[in-house]
Design a protein around this motif. Structure first.
Motif, PDB file in Angstrom:
ATOM      1  N   HIS A 298       0.853  -1.190   0.000  1.00  0.00           N
ATOM      2  CA  HIS A 298       0.000   0.000   0.000  1.00  0.00           C
ATOM      3  C   HIS A 298       0.888   1.238   0.000  1.00  0.00           C
ATOM      4  CE1 HIS A 298      -3.837  -1.933   1.936  1.00  0.00           C
ATOM      5  NE2 HIS A 298      -3.858  -2.040   0.617  1.00  0.00           N
ATOM      6  N   PRO A 299       1.701   1.471  -1.008  1.00  0.00           N
ATOM      7  CA  PRO A 299       2.581   2.655  -0.978  1.00  0.00           C
ATOM      8  C   PRO A 299       1.772   3.905  -0.634  1.00  0.00           C
ATOM      9  CG  PRO A 299       3.009   1.323  -2.922  1.00  0.00           C
ATOM     10  CD  PRO A 299       1.767   0.770  -2.301  1.00  0.00           C
ATOM     11  N   VAL A 300       2.311   4.689   0.292  1.00  0.00           N
ATOM     12  CA  VAL A 300       1.577   5.834   0.843  1.00  0.00           C
ATOM     13  C   VAL A 300       2.276   7.132   0.478  1.00  0.00           C
ATOM     14  CG1 VAL A 300       0.981   7.028   2.988  1.00  0.00           C
ATOM     15  CG2 VAL A 300       0.535   4.579   2.755  1.00  0.00           C
ATOM     16  N   LEU A 378      -2.142   3.553  -1.688  1.00  0.00           N
ATOM     17  CA  LEU A 378      -2.315   3.093  -3.066  1.00  0.00           C
ATOM     18  C   LEU A 378      -2.527   1.576  -3.088  1.00  0.00           C
ATOM     19  CD1 LEU A 378      -1.059   5.953  -3.435  1.00  0.00           C
ATOM     20  CD2 LEU A 378       0.023   5.085  -5.500  1.00  0.00           C
ATOM     21  N   ARG A 379      -3.585   1.137  -3.772  1.00  0.00           N
ATOM     22  CA  ARG A 379      -3.986  -0.280  -3.767  1.00  0.00           C
ATOM     23  C   ARG A 379      -3.147  -1.044  -4.799  1.00  0.00           C
ATOM     24  NH1 ARG A 379     -10.212  -1.134  -4.975  1.00  0.00           N
ATOM     25  NH2 ARG A 379      -9.539  -0.089  -6.877  1.00  0.00           N
ATOM     26  N   ASP A 380      -2.065  -1.685  -4.358  1.00  0.00           N
ATOM     27  CA  ASP A 380      -1.194  -2.392  -5.295  1.00  0.00           C
ATOM     28  C   ASP A 380      -1.585  -3.870  -5.401  1.00  0.00           C
ATOM     29  OD1 ASP A 380      -0.394  -2.628  -2.638  1.00  0.00           O
ATOM     30  OD2 ASP A 380       1.747  -2.684  -3.059  1.00  0.00           O
ATOM     31  N   GLY A 381      -1.162  -4.486  -6.502  1.00  0.00           N
ATOM     32  CA  GLY A 381      -1.378  -5.921  -6.677  1.00  0.00           C
ATOM     33  C   GLY A 381      -2.451  -6.312  -7.666  1.00  0.00           C
ATOM     34  N   LEU A 460      12.582   8.531  -4.305  1.00  0.00           N
ATOM     35  CA  LEU A 460      13.436   9.365  -3.461  1.00  0.00           C
ATOM     36  C   LEU A 460      13.123  10.857  -3.588  1.00  0.00           C
ATOM     37  CD1 LEU A 460      16.877   7.538  -3.909  1.00  0.00           C
ATOM     38  CD2 LEU A 460      15.249   7.305  -2.029  1.00  0.00           C
ATOM     39  N   LEU A 461      12.456  11.271  -4.665  1.00  0.00           N
ATOM     40  CA  LEU A 461      11.945  12.639  -4.728  1.00  0.00           C
ATOM     41  C   LEU A 461      10.525  12.665  -4.149  1.00  0.00           C
ATOM     42  CD1 LEU A 461      13.119  13.929  -8.240  1.00  0.00           C
ATOM     43  CD2 LEU A 461      14.068  14.479  -5.996  1.00  0.00           C
ATOM     44  N   THR A 462       9.678  11.785  -4.631  1.00  0.00           N
ATOM     45  CA  THR A 462       8.352  11.626  -4.039  1.00  0.00           C
ATOM     46  C   THR A 462       8.519  10.767  -2.797  1.00  0.00           C
ATOM     47  OG1 THR A 462       7.464  11.578  -6.282  1.00  0.00           O
ATOM     48  CG2 THR A 462       5.983  10.929  -4.500  1.00  0.00           C
ATOM     49  N   LYS A 463       8.129  11.283  -1.635  1.00  0.00           N
ATOM     50  CA  LYS A 463       8.343  10.543  -0.388  1.00  0.00           C
ATOM     51  C   LYS A 463       7.231   9.526  -0.185  1.00  0.00           C
ATOM     52  CE  LYS A 463      11.144  11.389   2.327  1.00  0.00           C
ATOM     53  NZ  LYS A 463      11.439  12.485   3.260  1.00  0.00           N
ATOM     54  N   PHE A 464       7.628   8.275   0.028  1.00  0.00           N
ATOM     55  CA  PHE A 464       6.678   7.186   0.270  1.00  0.00           C
ATOM     56  C   PHE A 464       6.941   6.569   1.643  1.00  0.00           C
ATOM     57  CE2 PHE A 464       6.338   7.269  -4.337  1.00  0.00           C
ATOM     58  CZ  PHE A 464       5.030   6.846  -4.597  1.00  0.00           C
ATOM     59  N   VAL A 465       5.874   6.139   2.284  1.00  0.00           N
ATOM     60  CA  VAL A 465       5.978   5.334   3.499  1.00  0.00           C
ATOM     61  C   VAL A 465       4.996   4.175   3.362  1.00  0.00           C
ATOM     62  CG1 VAL A 465       6.616   7.299   4.945  1.00  0.00           C
ATOM     63  CG2 VAL A 465       4.220   6.659   4.737  1.00  0.00           C
ATOM     64  N   SER A 466       5.062   3.258   4.314  1.00  0.00           N
ATOM     65  CA  SER A 466       4.102   2.156   4.351  1.00  0.00           C
ATOM     66  C   SER A 466       4.030   1.607   5.755  1.00  0.00           C
ATOM     67  CB  SER A 466       4.519   1.032   3.402  1.00  0.00           C
ATOM     68  OG  SER A 466       3.683  -0.100   3.601  1.00  0.00           O
ATOM     69  N   ALA A 467       2.834   1.177   6.156  1.00  0.00           N
ATOM     70  CA  ALA A 467       2.675   0.443   7.415  1.00  0.00           C
ATOM     71  C   ALA A 467       1.884  -0.838   7.175  1.00  0.00           C
ATOM     72  CB  ALA A 467       1.966   1.305   8.459  1.00  0.00           C
ATOM     73  N   HIS A 468       1.704  -1.219   5.916  1.00  0.00           N
ATOM     74  CA  HIS A 468       0.868  -2.373   5.576  1.00  0.00           C
ATOM     75  C   HIS A 468       1.646  -3.299   4.650  1.00  0.00           C
ATOM     76  CE1 HIS A 468      -2.881   0.434   6.042  1.00  0.00           C
ATOM     77  NE2 HIS A 468      -2.286   0.191   7.192  1.00  0.00           N
ATOM     78  N   THR A 506      -2.892 -10.261  -3.046  1.00  0.00           N
ATOM     79  CA  THR A 506      -2.783  -8.857  -3.444  1.00  0.00           C
ATOM     80  C   THR A 506      -2.797  -8.045  -2.151  1.00  0.00           C
ATOM     81  OG1 THR A 506      -5.164  -8.420  -3.481  1.00  0.00           O
ATOM     82  CG2 THR A 506      -4.181  -9.274  -5.524  1.00  0.00           C
ATOM     83  N   SER A 507      -2.680  -6.737  -2.281  1.00  0.00           N
ATOM     84  CA  SER A 507      -2.970  -5.925  -1.099  1.00  0.00           C
ATOM     85  C   SER A 507      -4.484  -5.994  -0.844  1.00  0.00           C
ATOM     86  CB  SER A 507      -2.520  -4.485  -1.319  1.00  0.00           C
ATOM     87  OG  SER A 507      -3.402  -3.801  -2.200  1.00  0.00           O
ATOM     88  N   ILE A 508      -4.903  -5.428   0.275  1.00  0.00           N
ATOM     89  CA  ILE A 508      -6.324  -5.487   0.633  1.00  0.00           C
ATOM     90  C   ILE A 508      -7.101  -4.308   0.039  1.00  0.00           C
ATOM     91  CG2 ILE A 508      -7.925  -5.347   2.587  1.00  0.00           C
ATOM     92  CD1 ILE A 508      -6.562  -8.006   2.369  1.00  0.00           C
ATOM     93  N   GLY A 509      -6.460  -3.138   0.010  1.00  0.00           N
ATOM     94  CA  GLY A 509      -7.187  -1.926  -0.350  1.00  0.00           C
ATOM     95  C   GLY A 509      -7.808  -1.280   0.872  1.00  0.00           C
ATOM     96  N   ALA A 510      -7.374  -1.712   2.045  1.00  0.00           N
ATOM     97  CA  ALA A 510      -7.841  -1.150   3.332  1.00  0.00           C
ATOM     98  C   ALA A 510      -6.824  -1.581   4.386  1.00  0.00           C
ATOM     99  CB  ALA A 510      -9.223  -1.662   3.694  1.00  0.00           C
ATOM    100  N   ASN A 511      -6.847  -0.916   5.522  1.00  0.00           N
ATOM    101  CA  ASN A 511      -5.955  -1.291   6.614  1.00  0.00           C
ATOM    102  C   ASN A 511      -6.173  -2.779   6.923  1.00  0.00           C
ATOM    103  OD1 ASN A 511      -6.976   1.495   6.616  1.00  0.00           O
ATOM    104  ND2 ASN A 511      -5.349   1.810   8.092  1.00  0.00           N
ATOM    105  N   PRO A 512      -5.103  -3.590   6.958  1.00  0.00           N
ATOM    106  CA  PRO A 512      -5.300  -5.050   6.880  1.00  0.00           C
ATOM    107  C   PRO A 512      -5.506  -5.795   8.184  1.00  0.00           C
ATOM    108  CG  PRO A 512      -2.977  -4.516   6.637  1.00  0.00           C
ATOM    109  CD  PRO A 512      -3.709  -3.204   6.743  1.00  0.00           C
ATOM    110  N   GLN A 513      -5.486  -5.134   9.357  1.00  0.00           N
ATOM    111  CA  GLN A 513      -5.472  -5.949  10.573  1.00  0.00           C
ATOM    112  C   GLN A 513      -6.704  -6.834  10.704  1.00  0.00           C
ATOM    113  OE1 GLN A 513      -5.527  -4.399  14.487  1.00  0.00           O
ATOM    114  NE2 GLN A 513      -7.164  -2.912  14.161  1.00  0.00           N
ATOM    115  N   LEU A 514      -7.910  -6.321  10.430  1.00  0.00           N
ATOM    116  CA  LEU A 514      -9.098  -7.159  10.585  1.00  0.00           C
ATOM    117  C   LEU A 514      -9.138  -8.262   9.531  1.00  0.00           C
ATOM    118  CD1 LEU A 514     -11.750  -7.941  11.872  1.00  0.00           C
ATOM    119  CD2 LEU A 514     -12.875  -6.043  10.678  1.00  0.00           C
ATOM    120  N   SER A 515      -8.596  -8.004   8.350  1.00  0.00           N
ATOM    121  CA  SER A 515      -8.509  -9.074   7.347  1.00  0.00           C
ATOM    122  C   SER A 515      -7.652 -10.223   7.868  1.00  0.00           C
ATOM    123  CB  SER A 515      -7.930  -8.535   6.045  1.00  0.00           C
ATOM    124  OG  SER A 515      -8.860  -7.704   5.386  1.00  0.00           O
TER     125      SER A 515
END
Length: 539
Positions: A298-300, A378-381, A460-468, A506-515
């Motif tokens: 889920h690139p953020v 971003l919903r990847d996969g 590296l110019l566009t800053k991305f983070v992820s927690a999923h 794939t990714s979930i398209g939502a915060n994944p903990q409940l999945s």
């Protein structure tokens, strides 16, 4: 906070079997019915169900055991002690910062409590593309319901803090629907420090729910212990080798050799990146080259804004409003869609994430109480140009992730930055700063739109983070498309299951903990039936 009840310290006084680090030396050899690697979302659910069925369970956690008494709401303490690589884990090219837990409870101890069932469109894609015929809403609903009851997941009825309400108000002025996010809390004090561990035990993480239940039922927990690799014999796992690990992650290779755990069955639930990592170190069978592939983030991307009124985004429920407008306005396999949420703001993580140095950043931080931030997941996969990353092993055997930020993803990042800036100006922003190395604060939507159209969208110019982090050990209806079967068992090793987000194709398209909670709940109940012939339920 010291006057509050601490269920972990109380449990230790009751005689919980916890070893490793400050809790006592590890034995050279352990035998049990089931060994579980990890103690996060998948591991906790699995452990509680297995113990409830009367099985002898050992959990192996690389990180330390911390509790509410240790959670003092200080970033300088929390990040080094509770997160992978001190909250500085990055992809191989350093373009994406990855936040993952590294402590008992895993990421559930440090996440922001956002809870969504797996979206129906995601499940349909899994059925159509990965042969997961039984992964549909009706089949999973009872398992989601049990997880929601067990972990007190429900609608958050408290009014959103200003940081979240700005998303709601800005979206509404543009005719974009937004809704409240369900949270897994009980008696929440609304402190806003979920990411540093809950000091009041209100967050119903694995740390205060399933792990204590398993330990009360007789399970053994090894902490500061790294699961190194499996040993195979006759097509099955014969044992699991482990080493002691210092709080900073450095292994202690004892002269007497590795600790050996011999079990009837093994469950890998160390989280995406680390789960593929232990299987790669073990040279697990992988005839179709699927192991470690299709790892999703889920690139953020983020957009900061300065508001006329104080926002004080560090307090209150951290993430309580979202919009899926930009996921639902295009096909799931079309241009990459994104979910918008409002993250909590704390000075260290904010200052280390936004761009700029020296005077420029000092000016930005001087307006911190007035600062508002939106993020786009971003919903990847779901498209060949967003096929995820690849987990590899470094020279020391640790796992790393190579994740390409393709032009397809960058197109989504630009659209997401535009969407967020427009919403922030609609909410009344005095200026908006897209989090990009070449961006500057823009005082109007017209200027921001023009600048964003021209910014080079590069890693590296566009800053991305992820927690999923998801995928890497994906499940599928046939062995050519996945590492695990639909029941979570490894396609080529019958006494090895995978029970975490690494299973997701794939990714979930939502915060994944409940999945993870809901899907692993079903897998673990199936495992209990196969091992014992008994039926157990989470709630």
């Amino acid at each position: 906070m010291s006057s509050l009840q601490d269920p972990i310290r109380d449990g230790l006084k009751r005689g919980w079997k916890v070893l490793g680090g400050p809790h006592g030396p590890l034995p050279q050899r352990i035998t049990c019915d089931v060994a579980i690697i990890g103690s996060g979302a998948g591991a906790g659910i699995t452990a509680e169900l297995l113990v409830k069925a009367g099985l002898d369970v050992v959990l192996v956690e690389e990180g330390p055991l911390r509790s509410s008494t240790d959670f003092n709401q200080q970033e300088a303490v929390a990040y080094p002690s509770l997160y992978q690589e001190s909250a500085a884990r990055k992809t191989e090219d350093k373009a994406i910062n990855i936040l993952q837990g590294r402590c008992v409870g895993g990421s559930t101890t440090v996440n922001w409590t956002s809870s969504f069932r797996t979206p129906p469109g995601t499940l349909k894609y899994w059925r159509d593309e990965f042969g997961l015929a039984d992964y549909h809403d009706d089949a999973l609903a009872p398992y989601f319901l049990q997880a929601e009851q067990r972990l007190n997941i429900s609608s958050w009825l408290t009014p959103p803090n200003e940081n979240n309400d700005l998303l709601r108000r800005g979206a509404a002025r543009l005719g974009i629907g937004a809704a409240a996010i369900a949270r897994n809390v009980k008696g929440c004090w609304n402190l806003g420090s979920c990411g540093m561990g809950c000091p009041t035990n209100a967050k119903q993480s694995m740390l205060v729910t399933t792990i204590p239940a398993a330990l009360d039922g007789g399970a053994t927990l090894l902490v500061e212990t790294r699961a190194e690799k499996f040993e195979f014999a006759n097509g099955k796992v014969a044992s699991l080798q482990c080493w002691e690990a210092k709080p900073n992650g450095v292994l202690v290779r004892r002269p007497q050799g590795a600790i050996k755990i011999v079990a009837k069955h093994y469950v890998v639930a160390a989280g995406a990146i680390n789960s593929p990592g232990v299987l790669l170190r073990s040279e697990a069978p992988d005839p179709h080259g699927r192991l470690g592939k299709r790892t999703f983030l889920h690139p953020v991307v983020m957009s900061a804004a300065v508001m006329p009124r104080q926002v004080e985004g560090w307090q209150g429920a951290p993430q309580s409003i979202y919009t899926d407008h930009f996921l639902e306005t295009q096909p799931i396999d079309g241009p990459i869609g994104y979910k918008l949420e409002a993250p909590p703001l704390h000075p260290v993580i904010f200052a280390s994430t936004v761009t700029g140095y020296g005077r420029e950043q000092a000016d930005l931080l001087s307006q911190f109480p007035h600062t508002h931030v939106l993020l786009a997941l971003l919903r990847d996969g779901f498209h060949e140009q967003a096929a995820g990353g690849h987990v590899k092993l470094r020279g020391d055997g640790s796992a790393s992730l190579d994740y390409p930020l393709t032009d397809f993803i960058m197109d989504g990042a630009r659209r997401a930055l535009l969407s967020m800036a427009e919403i922030q100006f609609a909410a009344g922003a005095r200026q908006v700063l897209p989090v990009h190395e070449l961006a500057h604060p823009y005082p109007s939507w017209a200027q921001a739109r023009e600048a964003l159209a021209a910014l080079p969208m590069k890693p590296l110019l566009t800053k991305f983070v992820s927690a999923h982090v998801m995928g890497g050990c994906g499940m599928a209806g046939d062995e050519r498309r996945g590492v695990a079967r639909p029941d979570g068992v490894h396609w080529h090793i019958d006494n090895l299951s995978i029970h975490d987000g690494s299973l997701f194709p794939t990714s979930i398209g939502a915060n994944p903990q409940l999945s993870i909670y809901g899907i692993v709940n079903r897998l673990a109940q199936g495992l209990v039936r196969r091992l014992t012939g008994r039926g157990v339920a989470l709630a």
